[in-house]
Design a protein around this motif. Structure first.
Motif, PDB file in Angstrom:
ATOM      1  N   MET A   5      10.921  -1.481  -7.959  1.00  0.00           N
ATOM      2  CA  MET A   5      12.221  -1.255  -7.141  1.00  0.00           C
ATOM      3  C   MET A   5      12.712   0.062  -7.609  1.00  0.00           C
ATOM      4  SD  MET A   5      13.850  -4.922  -7.445  1.00  0.00           S
ATOM      5  CE  MET A   5      15.440  -4.680  -6.818  1.00  0.00           C
ATOM      6  N   GLY A   6      12.151   0.859  -8.210  1.00  0.00           N
ATOM      7  CA  GLY A   6      12.693   2.137  -8.904  1.00  0.00           C
ATOM      8  C   GLY A   6      13.864   1.656 -10.022  1.00  0.00           C
ATOM      9  N   VAL A   7      13.833   0.799 -10.509  1.00  0.00           N
ATOM     10  CA  VAL A   7      15.210   0.300 -11.555  1.00  0.00           C
ATOM     11  C   VAL A   7      14.483  -0.147 -12.635  1.00  0.00           C
ATOM     12  CG1 VAL A   7      16.728  -1.400 -11.698  1.00  0.00           C
ATOM     13  CG2 VAL A   7      16.472  -0.782  -9.530  1.00  0.00           C
ATOM     14  N   TYR A   8      14.775   0.605 -13.689  1.00  0.00           N
ATOM     15  CA  TYR A   8      14.157   0.441 -15.110  1.00  0.00           C
ATOM     16  C   TYR A   8      15.284   0.200 -16.277  1.00  0.00           C
ATOM     17  CZ  TYR A   8      10.567   3.369 -12.692  1.00  0.00           C
ATOM     18  OH  TYR A   8       9.571   3.750 -11.597  1.00  0.00           O
ATOM     19  N   VAL A   9      14.558  -0.721 -17.255  1.00  0.00           N
ATOM     20  CA  VAL A   9      15.440  -0.650 -18.315  1.00  0.00           C
ATOM     21  C   VAL A   9      14.472   0.025 -19.641  1.00  0.00           C
ATOM     22  CG1 VAL A   9      16.700  -2.073 -20.086  1.00  0.00           C
ATOM     23  CG2 VAL A   9      17.057  -2.344 -17.692  1.00  0.00           C
ATOM     24  N   PHE A  10      15.126   0.974 -20.394  1.00  0.00           N
ATOM     25  CA  PHE A  10      14.336   1.613 -21.606  1.00  0.00           C
ATOM     26  C   PHE A  10      14.843   1.184 -22.647  1.00  0.00           C
ATOM     27  CE2 PHE A  10      12.545   4.325 -17.854  1.00  0.00           C
ATOM     28  CZ  PHE A  10      11.119   4.054 -18.186  1.00  0.00           C
ATOM     29  N   THR A  11      14.308   0.958 -23.509  1.00  0.00           N
ATOM     30  CA  THR A  11      14.706   1.213 -25.177  1.00  0.00           C
ATOM     31  C   THR A  11      14.875   2.678 -25.222  1.00  0.00           C
ATOM     32  OG1 THR A  11      14.011  -1.019 -25.634  1.00  0.00           O
ATOM     33  CG2 THR A  11      14.567   0.610 -27.449  1.00  0.00           C
ATOM     34  N   TRP A  12      15.821   3.288 -25.532  1.00  0.00           N
ATOM     35  CA  TRP A  12      16.233   4.793 -25.592  1.00  0.00           C
ATOM     36  C   TRP A  12      15.295   5.265 -26.714  1.00  0.00           C
ATOM     37  CZ3 TRP A  12      16.601   8.931 -22.964  1.00  0.00           C
ATOM     38  CH2 TRP A  12      17.153   9.875 -23.605  1.00  0.00           C
ATOM     39  N   GLU A  13      15.451   4.751 -27.756  1.00  0.00           N
ATOM     40  CA  GLU A  13      14.598   5.399 -28.873  1.00  0.00           C
ATOM     41  C   GLU A  13      12.995   5.584 -28.523  1.00  0.00           C
ATOM     42  OE1 GLU A  13      14.804   2.753 -32.398  1.00  0.00           O
ATOM     43  OE2 GLU A  13      13.474   4.350 -33.483  1.00  0.00           O
ATOM     44  N   THR A  52       0.910  -1.340  -0.020  1.00  0.00           N
ATOM     45  CA  THR A  52       0.038  -0.176  -0.012  1.00  0.00           C
ATOM     46  C   THR A  52       0.827   1.452   0.207  1.00  0.00           C
ATOM     47  OG1 THR A  52      -0.078  -0.105   2.284  1.00  0.00           O
ATOM     48  CG2 THR A  52      -1.898  -0.998   1.352  1.00  0.00           C
ATOM     49  N   ARG A  53       2.211   1.199   0.110  1.00  0.00           N
ATOM     50  CA  ARG A  53       3.022   2.317   0.264  1.00  0.00           C
ATOM     51  C   ARG A  53       3.832   2.383  -1.144  1.00  0.00           C
ATOM     52  NH1 ARG A  53       4.008   0.340   5.683  1.00  0.00           N
ATOM     53  NH2 ARG A  53       5.984  -0.318   5.050  1.00  0.00           N
ATOM     54  N   MET A  54       3.586   1.515  -2.012  1.00  0.00           N
ATOM     55  CA  MET A  54       4.681   1.506  -2.987  1.00  0.00           C
ATOM     56  C   MET A  54       4.075   1.334  -4.512  1.00  0.00           C
ATOM     57  SD  MET A  54       7.282  -1.504  -1.362  1.00  0.00           S
ATOM     58  CE  MET A  54       8.628  -1.128  -2.057  1.00  0.00           C
ATOM     59  N   GLY A  55       4.760   1.580  -5.373  1.00  0.00           N
ATOM     60  CA  GLY A  55       4.055   1.249  -6.672  1.00  0.00           C
ATOM     61  C   GLY A  55       3.966  -0.228  -6.949  1.00  0.00           C
ATOM     62  N   ILE A  56       2.803  -0.521  -7.591  1.00  0.00           N
ATOM     63  CA  ILE A  56       2.521  -1.983  -7.646  1.00  0.00           C
ATOM     64  C   ILE A  56       2.153  -2.259  -9.077  1.00  0.00           C
ATOM     65  CG2 ILE A  56       0.837  -3.712  -6.776  1.00  0.00           C
ATOM     66  CD1 ILE A  56       3.155  -2.850  -4.711  1.00  0.00           C
ATOM     67  N   MET A  57       2.776  -3.496  -9.637  1.00  0.00           N
ATOM     68  CA  MET A  57       2.628  -3.837 -11.037  1.00  0.00           C
ATOM     69  C   MET A  57       1.550  -5.286 -10.969  1.00  0.00           C
ATOM     70  SD  MET A  57       4.813  -2.219 -12.575  1.00  0.00           S
ATOM     71  CE  MET A  57       5.677  -0.821 -11.530  1.00  0.00           C
ATOM     72  N   SER A  58       0.543  -5.383 -11.789  1.00  0.00           N
ATOM     73  CA  SER A  58      -0.052  -6.155 -12.247  1.00  0.00           C
ATOM     74  C   SER A  58       0.659  -6.935 -13.320  1.00  0.00           C
ATOM     75  CB  SER A  58      -1.499  -6.051 -12.379  1.00  0.00           C
ATOM     76  OG  SER A  58      -1.895  -5.239 -10.798  1.00  0.00           O
ATOM     77  N   THR A  59       0.786  -8.203 -13.461  1.00  0.00           N
ATOM     78  CA  THR A  59       1.305  -8.705 -14.631  1.00  0.00           C
ATOM     79  C   THR A  59       0.734  -9.947 -15.083  1.00  0.00           C
ATOM     80  OG1 THR A  59       2.767 -10.172 -13.426  1.00  0.00           O
ATOM     81  CG2 THR A  59       3.679  -8.066 -13.855  1.00  0.00           C
ATOM     82  N   GLU A  95       0.046   3.316  -8.091  1.00  0.00           N
ATOM     83  CA  GLU A  95       0.947   3.824  -7.146  1.00  0.00           C
ATOM     84  C   GLU A  95       0.265   3.891  -5.947  1.00  0.00           C
ATOM     85  OE1 GLU A  95       4.372   5.045  -6.359  1.00  0.00           O
ATOM     86  OE2 GLU A  95       4.237   6.016  -8.123  1.00  0.00           O
ATOM     87  N   LYS A  96       0.750   3.285  -4.697  1.00  0.00           N
ATOM     88  CA  LYS A  96       0.110   3.395  -3.349  1.00  0.00           C
ATOM     89  C   LYS A  96      -1.106   3.092  -3.528  1.00  0.00           C
ATOM     90  CE  LYS A  96       3.565   6.242  -1.851  1.00  0.00           C
ATOM     91  NZ  LYS A  96       4.189   7.919  -1.927  1.00  0.00           N
ATOM     92  N   PRO A  97      -1.488   1.682  -3.859  1.00  0.00           N
ATOM     93  CA  PRO A  97      -3.079   1.441  -3.949  1.00  0.00           C
ATOM     94  C   PRO A  97      -3.319   1.092  -2.717  1.00  0.00           C
ATOM     95  CG  PRO A  97      -1.484  -0.480  -4.560  1.00  0.00           C
ATOM     96  CD  PRO A  97      -0.512   0.777  -4.439  1.00  0.00           C
ATOM     97  N   LYS A  98      -4.812   1.391  -2.158  1.00  0.00           N
ATOM     98  CA  LYS A  98      -5.330   1.004  -0.820  1.00  0.00           C
ATOM     99  C   LYS A  98      -5.682  -0.550  -0.892  1.00  0.00           C
ATOM    100  CE  LYS A  98      -7.446   5.114   0.705  1.00  0.00           C
ATOM    101  NZ  LYS A  98      -8.289   6.080  -0.138  1.00  0.00           N
ATOM    102  N   HIS A  99      -6.045  -0.991  -2.100  1.00  0.00           N
ATOM    103  CA  HIS A  99      -6.412  -2.655  -2.113  1.00  0.00           C
ATOM    104  C   HIS A  99      -5.313  -3.137  -3.242  1.00  0.00           C
ATOM    105  CE1 HIS A  99      -9.712  -1.635   0.344  1.00  0.00           C
ATOM    106  NE2 HIS A  99     -10.109  -0.889  -0.403  1.00  0.00           N
ATOM    107  N   PRO A 100      -4.102  -3.562  -2.877  1.00  0.00           N
ATOM    108  CA  PRO A 100      -3.048  -3.955  -3.946  1.00  0.00           C
ATOM    109  C   PRO A 100      -3.803  -5.021  -4.737  1.00  0.00           C
ATOM    110  CG  PRO A 100      -1.994  -4.022  -1.764  1.00  0.00           C
ATOM    111  CD  PRO A 100      -3.572  -3.491  -1.465  1.00  0.00           C
ATOM    112  N   LYS A 101      -3.623  -5.158  -6.073  1.00  0.00           N
ATOM    113  CA  LYS A 101      -4.133  -6.462  -6.703  1.00  0.00           C
ATOM    114  C   LYS A 101      -2.859  -7.383  -6.916  1.00  0.00           C
ATOM    115  CE  LYS A 101      -6.287  -3.071  -9.577  1.00  0.00           C
ATOM    116  NZ  LYS A 101      -6.515  -2.882 -11.185  1.00  0.00           N
ATOM    117  N   SER A 102      -1.734  -6.851  -6.563  1.00  0.00           N
ATOM    118  CA  SER A 102      -0.426  -7.839  -7.067  1.00  0.00           C
ATOM    119  C   SER A 102       0.488  -7.582  -5.518  1.00  0.00           C
ATOM    120  CB  SER A 102      -0.022  -7.891  -8.145  1.00  0.00           C
ATOM    121  OG  SER A 102       1.561  -7.457  -7.917  1.00  0.00           O
TER     122      SER A 102
END
Lengths: 398, 372
Positions: free
Chosen positions: A194-202, A164-171, A182-189
């Motif tokens: 972790m604040g670690v991302y890989v992006f394709t730069w383009e 409930t205090r973090m950014g939660i991803m459903s997959t 972001e900080k969901p009251k009822h997290p689905k997952s």
């Protein structure tokens, strides 16, 4: 002419204030806060980069950058003094037409598009310099390529309460991200970012430009860029991470993170010689433990002189604990002096402090209990002097 | 700075043979995280000298490895910096240490190209923390040809030194003797002297051409006795440890545990630099007992240690009792081992239950990499 380029570079967001660390970040950025005896928080992300084979790191600074600039220098301690690449500190700067502070995390990267383009990378790893963990970003990059992902977000499984205090991803079953909250009251997952991302730069580059043009945007990765990419149905995947990962953004978690280093099972695996954490070195001599000293269950860095009693504590480089002083369950940051007869219990003491004779900081827990149980952490900010005979109570912040 | 530094990394190594089997004297570990060369080298850097040549003849791989990143000493310079000076392969490499002039001949080009008027010659076997700038000023003020740093010998009737000097109040040397016993009030040389570059290079050329190689005996003493070389004495009043044999190594290593010795040697304003290895801070276990020890980083102490010096990454396992010991990098002392008066060289493994006891005057020595 074919120009040199890098497959992957890292951008490290180090501009945050870390206001929940109160006095410890009053005049220094959170990534520069000392941790674990001889390190600073940023050492973990920087060392992870180097150990993962990433040799180009842009370090975005904004809040109180002096100490961080000084600390990073030319990047030599992390092997980041490179001819092409290396460590670059990137503060906001003025431009011909208009000037901006970094309005948000996305704006910080947007304003440095020119820097990234210089290396013409295929991928960019985006990091925050706020966490204590050891992670191979190269494996995450391989995952990103295998999945044909355009944005991969590292996730760690957390409890429902923490979620409930973090950014939660459903997959879905293939780790493709279907939803982000972001900080969901009822997290689905339970997959927390972790604040670690890989992006394709383009791809990221396009979104950064579009985001900057949107006057209603907060220019934040979590609030704007990620939701926008999700809405457009971009290839986004969650990369599951297992291992020790700790946000040391609060006084309690900073204290706990230090105490975790005393755990004999070594959850962080800090002793692993193949994944060393590098730090700037200040030519301190070996530590001297005097005949009268009593030391147990503690981590003591270099350049210390210990004449008193130290237990269940982490003592950073260059500290002095005089005779008759007792330090228990404490985190004592670099170059601090604990004078004769002073009593420090369950506390964080900042850099270059002086705890004068017979001063008391923090409270002893009830006898016989777990050595790490306490009534609350007392905190003394950097460069403070606690006068002789003064009492600083548990939970007090000086 | 108008002085070039030259460090002799060998010469007195013969009596430390057990440690110099595969490294030269300058590379012998000392004081937890250092090697002997770190002391003179740091003194030079802290005195503003940024041209340093290190003369090495044999077994200099450890030394090269140690000095490779000259950045730690701030000697990664465009102008000057640190240079290791091994012999030219064509020179008579088979000859063992004929003398310092022989070694200096290898550095003749280096010295002739140096831009400084003075040269500081320093042996690596002496451990001290000294600012060479006042010594250079004293040299210039004295007008003497050579200035020799020395410590005053107090109530030590039997001690012998490589050089023993007597001097008048002004510092002018009146007697210069080699390899002899000093009486109280005499001065003992510290293997450190200042000379003009011009005088040194011409002496190297002149003497080596005639097959004469001993710097102190054949050049300094000989010329001094003939009245053709004036010597000035510069008294050093700080802590000075000479390490010429196993006894001195053992006693000096343990001496730095005392504040009176360790304190002045490791001063905050003139740090001793060394190679950085990024070890973690040392862990002291719940049942450990540590008193009167100097401990480098990366160690793990779970047993008992009393009056010991531990280099980086030493492990003292549960139940082990270690007293009056010097334990070098990466060595492991197993469970319930008992050690007293023992020097353990690097990467040795003392297996569980072993018991080794030496005498304070004759410590047991465990070789590098040995398993006991």
């Amino acid at each position: 002419m074919i120009e040199r380029k890098k497959e992957c570079i890292a951008m490290l967001l180090a501009g945050g204030q870390g206001s929940r660390l109160y006095v410890l970040t009053e005049d220094t950025a959170k990534p520069a806060v000392p941790f674990g005896g001889k390190y600073r928080i940023i050492d973990f992300s920087l060392s992870n980069c180097v150990n993962s084979g990433i040799d180009t790191v842009g370090i975005l600074t904004q809040y109180q950058p002096l100490e961080l600039n000084d600390y990073i220098g030319n990047g030599q301690p992390w092997d980041l003094n490179r001819n092409f690449g290396g460590a670059h500190v990137l503060p906001p700067y003025t431009r011909a037409k208009h000037s901006d502070w970094y309005k948000g995390t996305a704006s910080a990267i947007y304003q440095n598009i020119t820097f990234v383009d210089r290396y013409n990378p295929k991928y960019v790893v985006l990091l925050s310099g706020d966490h204590i963990y050891k992670m191979d970003y190269h494996k995450m990059l391989e995952f990103h390529k295998e999945k044909g992902s355009e944005c991969t977000i590292a996730v760690i499984d957390v409890s429902d309460a923490e979620a409930t205090r973090m950014g939660i991803m459903s997959t879905d079953d293939n780790m493709a991200i279907t939803d982000f909250e972001e900080k969901p009251k009822h997290p689905k997952s339970n997959h927390a970012s972790m604040g670690v991302y890989v992006f394709t730069w383009e791809v990221l580059r396009q979104y950064l430009i579009a985001d900057e043009e949107d006057p209603n945007s907060e220019n934040d990765f979590g609030k704007n860029i990620i939701p926008a990419m999700l809405k457009d149905g971009r290839a986004m995947y969650a990369y599951p991470f297992q291992g020790y990962w700790k946000d040391v953004g609060t006084l309690d978690s900073l204290w706990q993170g230090n105490m975790d280093l005393l755990d004999p099972s070594d959850p962080l695996n800090i002793h692993d010689p193949n994944w060393k954490i590098y730090a700037r070195n200040y030519a301190s001599p070996s530590t001297r433990i005097d005949p009268a000293a009593r030391v147990s269950n503690s981590l003591i860095s270099e350049g210390c002189i210990i004449r008193g009693k130290v237990e269940h504590s982490v003592i950073y480089t260059g500290c002095i604990v005089e005779e008759g002083a007792a330090v228990t369950g404490a985190v004592i940051m670099p170059n601090t002096i604990v004078r004769k007869g002073a009593d420090v219990n369950y506390a964080i003491i900042g850099e270059r402090c002086v705890i004068e004779e017979n001063a008391t900081v923090g409270e002893k827990p009830p006898a016989g209990s777990d050595p790490f149980a306490h009534n609350g952490i007392a905190v003394v900010g950097h460069r403070k002097t606690i006068a002789s005979g003064t009492v600083v109570k548990a939970k007090e912040i000086i | 700075m108008n002085m070039t530094g030259i460090i002799f990394s060998e010469m007195y190594g013969e009596d430390l043979g057990v440690f110099t089997h595969d490294r030269n004297l300058a590379a012998i570990p000392f004081g937890g995280r250092y090697r002997l060369v770190d002391f003179v080298l740091s003194n030079m850097v802290n005195s503003g000298i940024n041209n340093v040549g290190v003369l090495a003849k044999q077994h200099y791989h450890s030394l090269m490895d140690h000095l490779a990143n000259n950045q730690e000493w701030d000697l990664n310079r465009k102008n000057g910096g640190l240079l290791l000076l091994p012999p030219f392969a064509s020179e008579a490499v088979n000859h063992n240490n004929r003398g310092k002039l022989d070694e200096l001949r290898n550095a003749l080009n280096y010295l002739e190209n140096a831009s400084t008027p003075y040269v500081l010659l320093a042996d690596a076997y002496v451990v001290y923390n000294m600012d060479y700038r006042p010594m250079l000023q004293a040299h210039i003020d004295s007008g003497a040809d050579v200035t020799i740093a020395a410590t005053r010998v107090e109530d030590s009737p039997a001690a012998a030194f490589p050089s023993v000097l007597q001097a008048g109040r002004s510092g002018r040397v009146t007697s210069y003797a080699l390899n002899c016993t000093a009486r109280s009030g005499d001065f003992a040389g510290m293997g450190c002297l200042i000379i003009s570059r011009q005088l040194l290079t011409s002496a190297i050329r002149e003497y080596t051409a005639r097959g004469i190689y001993h710097l102190e005996r054949d050049f300094i003493q000989h010329q001094f006795n003939r009245g053709q070389l004036s010597l000035n004495l510069y008294e050093f009043k700080g802590v000075c440890l000479r390490i010429r044999n196993v006894d001195e190594y053992f006693n000096s290593s343990l001496a730095i545990i005392n504040e009176e010795v360790g304190g002045p040697l490791f001063r905050g304003d003139r740090p001793i630099y060394t190679r950085v290895t990024d070890e973690v801070p040392t862990y002291y276990g719940p049942e450990c007992s540590v008193a009167a020890c100097v401990i480098a980083d990366g160690c793990s102490i779970e047993g008992e240690a009393d009056n010991c010096v531990f280099s980086r990454g030493v492990r003292i396992c549960k139940g082990a009792k270690v007293k009056n010991c010097v334990i070098m990098e990466g060595s492991v002392v197993g469970e319930n081992v008992e050690l007293e008066n023992v020097i353990v060289d690097k990467w040795a493994n003392i297996t569980a239950g072993a018991e080794l006891k030496g005498l304070p005057t004759n410590p047991v020595i465990i070789r590098k990499g040995a398993t006991v």
